[in-house]
Scaffold this motif. Structure first.
Motif, short mmCIF file in Angstrom:
data_model
loop_
_atom_site.label_atom_id
_atom_site.label_comp_id
_atom_site.label_asym_id
_atom_site.label_seq_id
_atom_site.Cartn_x
_atom_site.Cartn_y
_atom_site.Cartn_z
N PHE A 194 0.85 -1.18 0.00
CA PHE A 194 0.00 0.00 0.00
C PHE A 194 0.89 1.23 0.00
O PHE A 194 1.52 1.55 1.00
CB PHE A 194 -0.94 0.03 1.21
N ALA A 276 2.46 7.56 8.29
CA ALA A 276 1.13 7.14 8.70
C ALA A 276 1.06 6.92 10.20
O ALA A 276 2.07 6.64 10.84
CB ALA A 276 0.76 5.83 7.99
N GLU A 279 -2.74 3.78 13.94
CA GLU A 279 -4.15 3.43 13.78
C GLU A 279 -4.49 3.15 12.31
O GLU A 279 -5.18 2.18 11.99
CB GLU A 279 -4.97 4.62 14.29
N TYR A 280 -4.00 4.04 11.45
CA TYR A 280 -4.27 3.86 10.02
C TYR A 280 -3.58 2.60 9.50
O TYR A 280 -4.13 1.83 8.73
CB TYR A 280 -3.81 5.09 9.25
N HIS A 283 -5.56 -0.37 10.39
CA HIS A 283 -6.71 -0.49 9.49
C HIS A 283 -6.28 -1.05 8.13
O HIS A 283 -6.93 -1.95 7.59
CB HIS A 283 -7.38 0.87 9.34
N LEU A 284 -5.18 -0.52 7.60
CA LEU A 284 -4.70 -1.02 6.31
C LEU A 284 -4.30 -2.49 6.40
O LEU A 284 -4.49 -3.26 5.46
CB LEU A 284 -3.50 -0.20 5.83
N GLU A 286 -5.74 -4.69 8.22
CA GLU A 286 -7.00 -5.45 8.11
C GLU A 286 -7.44 -5.55 6.65
O GLU A 286 -7.82 -6.63 6.17
CB GLU A 286 -8.11 -4.76 8.92
N VAL A 287 -7.38 -4.41 5.97
CA VAL A 287 -7.84 -4.39 4.57
C VAL A 287 -6.98 -5.32 3.71
O VAL A 287 -7.50 -6.15 2.96
CB VAL A 287 -7.80 -2.94 4.01
N LEU A 290 -7.52 -8.98 4.50
CA LEU A 290 -8.76 -9.48 3.90
C LEU A 290 -8.58 -9.74 2.41
O LEU A 290 -9.04 -10.75 1.87
CB LEU A 290 -9.90 -8.48 4.12
N GLN A 291 -7.89 -8.80 1.75
CA GLN A 291 -7.65 -8.98 0.31
C GLN A 291 -6.83 -10.24 0.06
O GLN A 291 -7.14 -11.04 -0.83
CB GLN A 291 -6.92 -7.76 -0.27
#
Lengths: 300, 816
Positions: A194, A276, A279-280, A283-284, A286-287, A290-291
């Motif tokens: 990312f 970053a 916290e962000y 979150h990333l 997690e994203v 999942l991907q």
């Protein structure tokens, strides 16, 4: 993490270009902590310009023929010498099929010019959290081959990299190659980075999965980069998959996803820096997890 | 001559920039390529404190480095410089005002020695309380950053407030904003912010200076405005203007950061100190970030009042700009932000205050757009917000409020001339090219949405009312022309356009007209500065004057040769001929150096034309109300974007851009399109990613392009549509207006408006990085984020994944 030197020139040092590993080890023995090894020099030159180090001796490894080897065999897997550049690895299209996660992580690293100079071993030895390839190397269970005055030893990459700019390497040793075993037959691999609006991945993830039964892999390695001083192996996710490989695959896929996310939420502690917030990053994570899970489990 | 729409040979066509061949072959000479015999190198020693008294500077160890010639400190140069407020010291005297403030300069025979010695200069400081944000700097009892403000030289248009940190305060007043807000049907109150950003030009600031023994100073510098630099330098060194020669080699980008005066006087004095040997200073990228000036940061607190039909009746805005350690150019940015805060709208009641405030941060200066990007960021978002609240279309609300050239007066009370441009056509063109209300294709992944948004812009040059320009046109033996103009060349393409005008007017092939690339103030024609998108307008008009004068001479000579009245002589196709008798014709080459009769008698002489241009309409602005005429033209335009927004990560990608500007008349179509592409990309990069980050001690933590991200090739939009509208302005060269900066101004609000239209999420801060957008979605539309996470984390049941999470409709937001 910033490389930002006010200087154009380099500090003064003596430049050596040994012709053999033995000669290089001799120089290391002579200069000890005052020596620095150079392969591509991409990270090193910046650090010199910034005056982050002030070596008396700079030992350029590019004159040692045996370090410039890249070999692949079915039995031993891939061996990448210390001065093999990233583009030299990418030039071998066969490797893209065998080690897709590694190949992807190298191909997204910086730009073409830097990939022409930068080496896989050099990147690893820089031991900075945002370099792309180490998580993939760990996901493929790679090892480094180290030579010193008393001979050669082999070490898994994950124990070789100990912290930010910290290696399990004595000042008279050098890494001659990295060895990457051939993955399982049905292996799948992916690399996620990312990095929108940044040069460095805020969260990187290398995933290698194999040993599929009923659509669920028995062996998985989820290795995160960019979130801590060293790559982080998601042991919780590996465990979740291992437990999941019995019985009905559909039911267990959702269980695996749930457990994996739980590991990210409860166990991951990403760093915070000027790219970053923690916290962000979480979150990333997690994203991207999942991907990756969708990919590994074949959920479209 | 001028506006008639006839068939043209060059005007309106696409011509590659004439400086490209040297650039693409790597043979263009930049300031860093300049090498003079005996040249020395300078290196800055900079402050590691944000605000501190200098107790002592020990240069003993540094001087012992072999090759060191001299070391200068602030006490060697006890005076201040600055274009509008003389608040800047060449090297810090008495105290440092930010981390990166130059404290000393080492001169040595090699760069290596200079850098080695710079590391060894020891500075003792006593820390002073520092202030890093404007709100703290304005508090009573705040540390004062410029104690001696009352002694500073100040240009008439500016009002610093001694005893405070206010470098300038500008007020624009019209009508009664407070009363109108009280009565308004809808009032939106909001705060918007922008951070410091870097100009990020490819070539860092570079100066070579030679202080000659005859008292003349020669400078080769990477700068925009050779003449302004010359004047300001002569003023600060207290020497006759013609004793300063500024050579203008190729310049690798400016974007405002190289306007006015930079490091030239420092390096000149270093040369004097070093026994009149030439000295070169090249800033490293880090120094460019922390020791030179960047674009200011601001906070704007705004209140906008609307009637039910969308009429924008009142605008109250309080801009506070953080100009850092010195204000230099930013005082004028604050003035411009103030007087242009109403954009292209007719707002009856205005109450705008804009203050530039000193802090202990990196100093700031001009940057592309110069106050207009600042003003448009809030303004264009407010219109879309009001439209949504009033259930109006964003197009409709703009139609209600747009100024009408010929009828409206601007916020500063300027009657807008009839031929000022056609903002309504700009708007309708954006609608046509973007189709903001048309069907938007759905993306493959349900958590990624596509959206369209747009914003308008307007801008004119911000310059002193008497800023003028001139042009000299010299014919050569073969009828070719050297055009001497003082406008700087740093990639914007003005000189190509000027050559096209000359070639068109004389009917010459373009290759017969040349502007020397490398010019000096002692060998070319004067122009005030190369800023504000004024180059083509001012220097173009001056060049037309030079063309007129040269033509008059040609007509005079040829009427004698032909023995016909002057009215019968026409100059075209590179020749003078007689109307109706085409066989009577003299090529310009035969007149260029004197016409010679068959018997050997000659008349005329080397042909030369001169022209000048000064605005006769502009005025200073009233200090209480901001009323007056600040600009020589206004270019109206706008930007449309189609973006994808990833609801999970906050990533915005610009997929398609639409750029529309009413530039009066296209001179070089390719040049206009290049500006539109460049403005789109720079605007996108700044609004999405760029931000100078500063820690609690005032250190910039990302002073390099690894950590300060600027757009890469992979970030480019798939398509940028570019439309130039042509509503000619009578006093523009061939009807043209400037376009350079305008193309960047409305990119940021267009992107924010697209996000708002699709999701209702308001983005108040630039840059709109993935993290800030994610935070805004989480705060304002947690439902969207939740749904997106669910869609991604969904189990093997994939049926719900096919449905989009947000359906975008015209003017309204609707969630599924």
């Amino acid at each position: 993490m910033s490389f930002s030197s006010p200087y154009f020139t380099l500090p003064k040092f003596t430049y050596f270009r040994p012709k053999s590993v033995g000669e290089a080890v001799n120089l290391l023995q002579k200069y000890g902590d005052d020596a620095r090894l150079m392969a591509g020099g991409v990270g090193l030159i910046n650090m010199l310009k910034e005056r982050l180090m002030d070596p008396k001796a700079l030992i350029d490894l590019k004159g040692i023929p045996e370090l410039h080897k890249i070999e692949y065999s079915e039995s031993k897997g891939l061996l990448v010498g210390a001065t093999v550049t990233l583009n030299e690895i990418l030039a071998n299209r066969q490797l893209k099929k065998i080690y897709p996660a590694l190949w992807e992580s190298i191909s997204v690293l910086s730009d073409n010019n830097l990939r022409n100079r930068s080496t896989l071993v050099g990147d690893l030895c820089e031991a900075t959290p945002w370099v792309d390839s180490p998580p993939s190397l760990i996901a493929y269970q790679s090892s480094v081959i180290i030579t010193g005055p008393s001979g050669t030893r082999t070490l898994p990459v994950e124990s070789f990299v100990r912290g930010m700019a910290q290696l399990d390497l004595k000042n008279d040793e050098l890494v001659t190659a990295v060895s990457i075993p051939k993955p399982g037959k049905d292996s799948r691999g992916r690399y996620y980075k990312f990095a929108k609006g940044t040069e460095f991945g805020l969260v990187n993830l290398a995933v290698v999965a194999s040993g599929y039964e009923h659509g669920i892999p028995r062996n998985t390695r989820f290795v995160y980069g960019g979130i801590a001083d060293t790559p982080v192996v998601a042991t919780g996710i590996t465990e979740a998959f291992r437990r999941g490989v019995t019985g009905d695959s559909v039911a267990h896929a959702s269980e695996i996803i749930k457990e994996s996310l739980l590991w990210v939420r409860n166990s991951a502690q990403p760093l915070e820096d000027n790219l970053a917030s923690a916290e962000y990053r979480k979150h990333l994570m997690e994203v991207v997890t999942l991907q990756a899970l969708r990919e590994v489990l074949g959920v479209r | 001559m001028g506006n008639e729409k006839t068939r043209t040979r060059y005007i309106g066509r696409s011509i590659p920039q004439n400086d490209s061949p040297l650039k693409v072959t790597g043979t263009a000479t930049y300031a860093s390529d300049i090498e003079l015999p005996g040249m020395l190198f300078a290196k800055l020693v900079t402050s590691d404190r944000a605000h501190a008294k200098i107790l002592s500077i020990d240069t003993k160890e540094a001087k012992s480095v072999p090759g060191v010639v001299a070391i200068a400190t602030g006490s060697d140069f006890p005076f201040r410089i600055g274009i509008y407020v003389g608040d800047r010291d060449l090297l810090a005297t008495d105290k440092v005002r930010w981390v990166g403030h130059p404290v000393a300069a080492v001169i040595a025979e090699t760069l290596q020695a200079a850098e080695e010695a710079a590391e060894k200069v020891q500075v003792q400081y006593e820390d002073l309380p520092a202030v890093f944000n404007v709100r703290d700097a304005l508090k009573p009892g705040a540390p004062i950053i410029h104690e001696h403000m009352s002694e500073y030289r100040v240009f008439p248009a500016f009002s610093p407030v001694p005893g405070t940190n206010i470098a300038n305060k500008f007020v624009l007043k019209r009508g009664d904003a407070k009363a109108a807000l009280d009565k308004a049907h809808l009032v939106i109150e909001e705060e918007f912010r922008m951070p410091r950003v870097s100009h990020a030009f490819m070539e860092t600031q570079t100066v070579v200076a030679l202080y000659r023994r005859d008292g003349v100073v020669e400078v080769w510098s990477s700068l925009q405005s050779p003449f302004a630099a010359r004047y300001l330098m002569a003023q600060s060194l207290n020497m006759p203007v013609n004793n300063v020669i500024i050579h203008h080699p190729f310049c690798g980008g400016g974007f405002g950061g190289k306007a006015g005066l930079g490091w030239e006087p420092l390096v000149a004095l270093l040369s004097k100190m070093a026994d009149n040997k030439p000295v070169k200073l090249i800033l490293s990228r880090k120094e460019q970030f922390v020791s030179a000036a960047v674009r200011e940061a601001f906070i704007a607190h705004v209140k906008a009042g609307f009637e039910k039909d969308g009429k924008f009746v009142a605008y109250q805005a309080d801009f506070i700009m953080d100009c850092g350690g010195y204000g230099d150019y930013t005082v004028n940015v604050s003035r411009t932000t103030g007087y242009a805060a109403d954009g292209s709208y007719d707002i009856e009641n205005l109450d705008v205050t804009c203050r530039a405030v000193y802090t202990n941060q990196v100093p700031t200066t001009a940057m592309r757009g110069f106050g207009y990007p600042e003003g448009h960021w809030p303004l264009e978002q407010l219109l879309d917000r009001a439209a949504a609240r009033l259930h109006l279309d964003p197009v409709k609300i703009r139609l209600v409020n747009l100024v009408k050239p010929g009828e409206s007066t601007t916020g500063t009370g300027e009657h807008l001339r009839e031929d000022a441009g056609d903002p309504r056509r700009v708007l309708s063109t954006i609608v046509k090219e973007l189709k903001p209300n048309g069907r938007i294709p759905e993306s493959k992944e349900p958590w990624v949405i596509r959206a369209r948004g747009f914003a308008l812009n307007v801008k004119g040059p911000s310059q002193p009312p008497n800023a003028s320009g001139s042009s000299i046109l010299k014919f050569n033996e073969d009828g070719s022309i050297d055009l001497l103009v003082g406008t700087g060349l740093f990639g914007q393409g003005t000189t190509t356009a000027l050559c096209m005008i000359v070639a068109e007017e004389f009917g010459l092939p373009l290759e017969k007209v040349r502007v020397p690339f490398e010019r000096g103030t002692d060998s070319t024609a004067y122009t005030w500065q190369t800023v504000g998108s004024r180059g083509l307008f001012v220097d173009g008009n001056a060049t037309l004057g030079a063309i007129r004068e040269a033509k008059a001479k040609i007509v005079e000579i040829s009427s004698q040769v032909f023995r016909v009245p002057k009215e019968d002589v026409v100059v075209r196709d590179g020749a003078a001929s007689v109307r109706g008798r085409p066989w009577l014709k003299i090529p310009l080459s035969d007149i260029a150096m004197a016409y010679t009769y068959p018997n050997g008698n000659a008349i005329g002489g080397p042909l030369i034309g001169t022209g000048t241009w000064t605005s006769v309409l502009n005025s200073y602005l009233n200090p209480e109300t901001g009323q007056g005429i600040p600009s020589i033209f206004h270019t109206f335009g706008g930007t449309g974007v189609e973006i994808t927004l990833n609801l999970l990560t906050g990533e915005i990608c610009v997929e398609k851009g639409v750029q529309v500007e009413d530039i009066g008349r296209v001179i070089n179509r390719l040049g206009v399109e290049q500006q539109m592409d460049g403005g789109m990309i720079m605007g996108m990069s700044i609004s999405l990613w760029e931000k100078m980050q500063v820690d609690g001690q005032g250190w910039v933590t990302n002073p390099n392009f690894s950590n300060y991200y600027i757009a890469r090739m992979k970030d480019m939009p798939g398509e940028i549509r570019k439309v130039a509208i042509e509503t000619p302005q009578e006093d523009g060269p061939w009807g043209a207006r400037g376009v350079g900066e305008m193309t960047m101004i409305s990119v940021a609000p267009a992107i924010a408006n697209a996000v708002f239209r699709a999701t209702g999420v308001i983005l108040r801060d630039e840059p709109m990085t993935p993290e800030t957008v994610w935070l805004a979605i989480r705060e304002q539309r947690p439902d969207l984020l939740e749904k997106a996470m669910k869609a991604l984390g969904g189990t093997s049941d994939t049926t719900h994944l096919q449905r989009p999470l947000v359906r975008v409709k015209s003017g309204q937001n609707e969630t599924s």
